[in-house]
Design a protein around this motif. Structure first.
Motif, PDB file in Angstrom:
ATOM      1  N   ASN A 148     -12.533  71.478 -10.703  1.00 31.32           N
ATOM      2  CA  ASN A 148     -12.928  72.774 -10.149  1.00 31.32           C
ATOM      3  C   ASN A 148     -12.699  72.839  -8.642  1.00 31.32           C
ATOM      4  O   ASN A 148     -13.547  73.315  -7.883  1.00 31.32           O
ATOM      5  CB  ASN A 148     -14.400  73.081 -10.472  1.00 31.32           C
ATOM      6  N   LEU A 149     -11.532  72.374  -8.208  1.00 36.69           N
ATOM      7  CA  LEU A 149     -11.231  72.317  -6.781  1.00 36.69           C
ATOM      8  C   LEU A 149     -10.326  73.464  -6.348  1.00 36.69           C
ATOM      9  O   LEU A 149      -9.259  73.664  -6.934  1.00 36.69           O
ATOM     10  CB  LEU A 149     -10.523  71.003  -6.435  1.00 36.69           C
ATOM     11  N   PRO A 150     -10.702  74.223  -5.316  1.00 35.81           N
ATOM     12  CA  PRO A 150      -9.731  75.108  -4.672  1.00 35.81           C
ATOM     13  C   PRO A 150      -8.707  74.249  -3.937  1.00 35.81           C
ATOM     14  O   PRO A 150      -9.021  73.135  -3.501  1.00 35.81           O
ATOM     15  CB  PRO A 150     -10.589  75.915  -3.691  1.00 35.81           C
ATOM     16  N   ALA A 151      -7.489  74.744  -3.821  1.00 32.75           N
ATOM     17  CA  ALA A 151      -6.419  73.947  -3.218  1.00 32.75           C
ATOM     18  C   ALA A 151      -5.884  74.625  -1.961  1.00 32.75           C
ATOM     19  O   ALA A 151      -5.632  75.834  -1.947  1.00 32.75           O
ATOM     20  CB  ALA A 151      -5.284  73.728  -4.202  1.00 32.75           C
ATOM     21  N   VAL A 152      -5.718  73.825  -0.912  1.00 31.30           N
ATOM     22  CA  VAL A 152      -5.070  74.267   0.321  1.00 31.30           C
ATOM     23  C   VAL A 152      -3.716  73.572   0.376  1.00 31.30           C
ATOM     24  O   VAL A 152      -3.636  72.349   0.486  1.00 31.30           O
ATOM     25  CB  VAL A 152      -5.905  73.909   1.560  1.00 31.30           C
ATOM     26  N   LEU A 153      -2.647  74.349   0.282  1.00 31.53           N
ATOM     27  CA  LEU A 153      -1.291  73.811   0.295  1.00 31.53           C
ATOM     28  C   LEU A 153      -0.697  74.079   1.679  1.00 31.53           C
ATOM     29  O   LEU A 153      -0.225  75.172   1.960  1.00 31.53           O
ATOM     30  CB  LEU A 153      -0.456  74.456  -0.803  1.00 31.53           C
ATOM     31  N   MET A 154      -0.784  73.069   2.524  1.00 31.97           N
ATOM     32  CA  MET A 154      -0.391  73.211   3.919  1.00 31.97           C
ATOM     33  C   MET A 154       0.722  72.202   4.212  1.00 31.97           C
ATOM     34  O   MET A 154       0.474  71.074   4.616  1.00 31.97           O
ATOM     35  CB  MET A 154      -1.614  72.975   4.826  1.00 31.97           C
ATOM     36  N   GLY A 155       1.962  72.623   3.948  1.00 28.60           N
ATOM     37  CA  GLY A 155       3.092  71.730   4.117  1.00 28.60           C
ATOM     38  C   GLY A 155       3.809  71.945   5.435  1.00 28.60           C
ATOM     39  O   GLY A 155       3.676  72.991   6.073  1.00 28.60           O
ATOM     40  N   PHE A 156       4.606  70.952   5.815  1.00 30.03           N
ATOM     41  CA  PHE A 156       5.288  70.981   7.101  1.00 30.03           C
ATOM     42  C   PHE A 156       6.799  70.771   6.979  1.00 30.03           C
ATOM     43  O   PHE A 156       7.491  70.623   7.972  1.00 30.03           O
ATOM     44  CB  PHE A 156       4.680  69.927   8.034  1.00 30.03           C
ATOM     45  N   GLY A 157       7.305  70.755   5.752  1.00 32.31           N
ATOM     46  CA  GLY A 157       8.745  70.670   5.571  1.00 32.31           C
ATOM     47  C   GLY A 157       9.387  72.039   5.748  1.00 32.31           C
ATOM     48  O   GLY A 157       8.717  73.062   5.872  1.00 32.31           O
ATOM     49  N   LEU A 158      10.717  72.050   5.760  1.00 29.47           N
ATOM     50  CA  LEU A 158      11.475  73.293   5.843  1.00 29.47           C
ATOM     51  C   LEU A 158      12.358  73.417   4.609  1.00 29.47           C
ATOM     52  O   LEU A 158      12.844  72.410   4.079  1.00 29.47           O
ATOM     53  CB  LEU A 158      12.337  73.328   7.109  1.00 29.47           C
ATOM     54  N   PRO A 159      12.611  74.653   4.149  1.00 30.05           N
ATOM     55  CA  PRO A 159      13.439  74.830   2.947  1.00 30.05           C
ATOM     56  C   PRO A 159      14.838  74.237   3.076  1.00 30.05           C
ATOM     57  O   PRO A 159      15.471  73.931   2.069  1.00 30.05           O
ATOM     58  CB  PRO A 159      13.500  76.357   2.797  1.00 30.05           C
ATOM     59  N   SER A 160      15.310  74.060   4.294  1.00 29.88           N
ATOM     60  CA  SER A 160      16.674  73.573   4.528  1.00 29.88           C
ATOM     61  C   SER A 160      16.771  72.062   4.617  1.00 29.88           C
ATOM     62  O   SER A 160      17.830  71.527   4.978  1.00 29.88           O
ATOM     63  CB  SER A 160      17.198  74.182   5.836  1.00 29.88           C
ATOM     64  N   GLU A 161      15.701  71.336   4.304  1.00 28.81           N
ATOM     65  CA  GLU A 161      15.684  69.897   4.568  1.00 28.81           C
ATOM     66  C   GLU A 161      16.227  69.026   3.429  1.00 28.81           C
ATOM     67  O   GLU A 161      16.075  67.814   3.454  1.00 28.81           O
ATOM     68  CB  GLU A 161      14.265  69.467   4.950  1.00 28.81           C
ATOM     69  N   ASN A 162      16.872  69.650   2.456  1.00 28.79           N
ATOM     70  CA  ASN A 162      17.626  68.922   1.424  1.00 28.79           C
ATOM     71  C   ASN A 162      16.768  67.981   0.573  1.00 28.79           C
ATOM     72  O   ASN A 162      17.273  66.969   0.101  1.00 28.79           O
ATOM     73  CB  ASN A 162      18.773  68.115   2.047  1.00 28.79           C
TER      74      ASN A 162
END
Length: 460
Positions: free
Chosen positions: A412-426
């Protein structure tokens, strides 16, 4: 603490990057059995890193497959508990000849670190460890309780993590789940993701004659499995980009006017995407923008198709078999098992005469959605704005992290999706890399976040 934090992070930067390089050198490819020992080595490396950072109760915990690494710091009495999830396994590196530098020999150039796993997800998981280590060095304590759960099978669909979470519910119980395995919207635009698409995948196997045949002797008189497979695949989508499998869209939630307006406000440049990908035009389901197609609409894609002669030149053969791999990205409230059944039923209905067709099932995961006005989500937005100096985007993501829904349903956990990648990083492709500006600013944001989260959840 702000000036001291940045000073400490800057002084430790070279050391942190050397440690990250050591982590990236381990070829922890979970999909290939010959790398089983490497995956185990990566887990043990992580355990040592957690201990060095000041985490306690660190364990490499066995599953039926690759192990889970656990560690915690639980001395913030009466404060919220955060479960940090990440993964230390990586994708295979093929085709190797397209890598400019070897995939497991990390190389820094143009303020980017190149290696398999640099962005997905070793680099981002490593940042969480260093953020906790830095705060413990500066403050001697954390404002919240922290638990780490880092798995080694995400790239093969996390087959053993669901039972692991079910078995260790008490150990993993927390107030919020934090994951850094999602991309930012674009360079310079930090992003909080509040929704993920689900996933189901299968392989279609078409069997014709018992052996390959001479096309001159048998062509025109025996069904060609490749022709049959192409017919089946072509029946699944129409020229408008719509999926034609009966019942596929029945449970799909429509996009709200508020969401559509929020996506328009992002002023996403589709032409830049087209140019970056070097395609004549973008294509997808009619009536939807690129963001809507990739965030909130379901898909069916052919990921691979093979059969017959593959060598140089030509061989006049009528092949005995043909195969295709397909995956669907799913949205609330689609169920991966139901969608798989609908696809199998469609295949049976559209199988031409003269061949036998079977399917093999692969990855599956349910879609996930957290209200973007949740206090933990909004706290993430505030620290990203503080670290980057610009307002963050609140988005959904087209990809899938099936375990996020598992943590939600079992804990029953809310999720925080906080990423630091970029879509162009292959990620998943040759020359995977991670922009070090996001390594630097992301570390600052993560350090800020635990203080902001303490205040946000304490006000509930």
């Amino acid at each position: 603490m702000n000036k001291q934090l940045k000073k400490v992070l800057q002084s430790k930067r070279d050391q942190h990057l050397e440690e990250l390089k050591a982590f990236l050198r381990i070829p922890s490819i979970s999909a290939l059995s010959e790398h089983k020992r490497d995956v185990q080595q990566a887990a043990e490396w992580l355990a040592q890193s957690l201990k060095k950072a000041g985490l306690e109760n660190v364990r490499v915990m066995a599953t039926k497959g690759h192990p889970v690494v656990y560690g915690d710091w639980l001395h913030a009495e009466g404060k919220p508990t955060v479960l940090i999830y990440g993964h230390y396994d990586v994708q295979p590196v093929d085709p190797l000849d397209l890598w400019e530098t070897p995939p497991f020999e990390p190389d820094i150039r143009d303020n980017k670190i190149y290696a398999r796993g640099a962005s997905d997800d070793k680099g981002q998981t490593f940042m969480h460890i260093k953020a906790v280590e830095t705060l413990l060095q500066i403050e001697g304590r954390l404002p919240v309780n922290i638990k780490f759960c880092i798995e080694g099978e995400e790239e093969i669909g996390s087959p053993n993590l669901d039972p692991f979470v079910a078995e260790h519910r008490e150990l993993l119980q927390a107030d919020v789940l934090v994951v850094s395995d999602t991309p930012m919207l674009e360079k310079g635009k930090p992003t909080v993701c509040y929704g993920l698409r689900g996933l189901c995948g299968l392989q279609i196997d078409v069997q014709g004659p018992k052996r390959d045949l001479h096309s001159g002797l048998f062509g025109g008189g025996v069904q060609n499995p490749i022709h049959a497979l192409v017919h089946i695949l072509d029946s699944m989508r129409n020229e408008k980009g719509e999926i034609t499998i009966e019942g596929f869209y029945d449970r799909v939630q429509p996009i709200t006017d508020e969401e559509r307006e929020a996506y328009r406000a992002l002023q996403f440049n589709e032409e830049e995407v087209r140019q970056e990908l070097d395609v004549p035009e973008l294509f997808g389901e009619q009536g939807y923008s690129f963001l809507e197609r990739t965030w909130v609409r379901p898909t069916l894609e052919v990921n691979g198709i093979y059969g017959g002669f593959q060598g140089e030149g030509i061989k006049t053969v009528l092949p005995a078999q043909a195969h295709a791999k397909i995956t669907c990205r799913l949205v609330p409230d689609q169920d991966p098992e139901e969608i798989t059944r609908l696809i199998q039923r469609h295949i049976e209905k559209h199988t031409p005469p003269g061949v036998k067709v079977s399917t093999q099932l692969f990855d599956k995961g349910k879609p996930f959605l957290t209200p973007f006005d949740h206090p933990a989500i909004q706290a993430a937005g505030r620290v990203l704005e503080k670290a980057y100096g610009v307002s963050p985007a609140y988005t959904r993501m087209g990809g899938s992290i099936p375990i996020v829904e598992t943590f939600h349903s079992l804990l029953n956990l809310p999720a925080v999706l906080m990423g630091f990648g970029l879509p162009s990083e292959n990620f998943h492709a040759p020359n995977e890399h991670f922009h070090l500006e996001n390594f630097d600013q992301g570390l600052v944001a993560l350090c800020y976040y635990w203080f902001e989260l303490e205040k946000a959840l304490g006000q509930q």
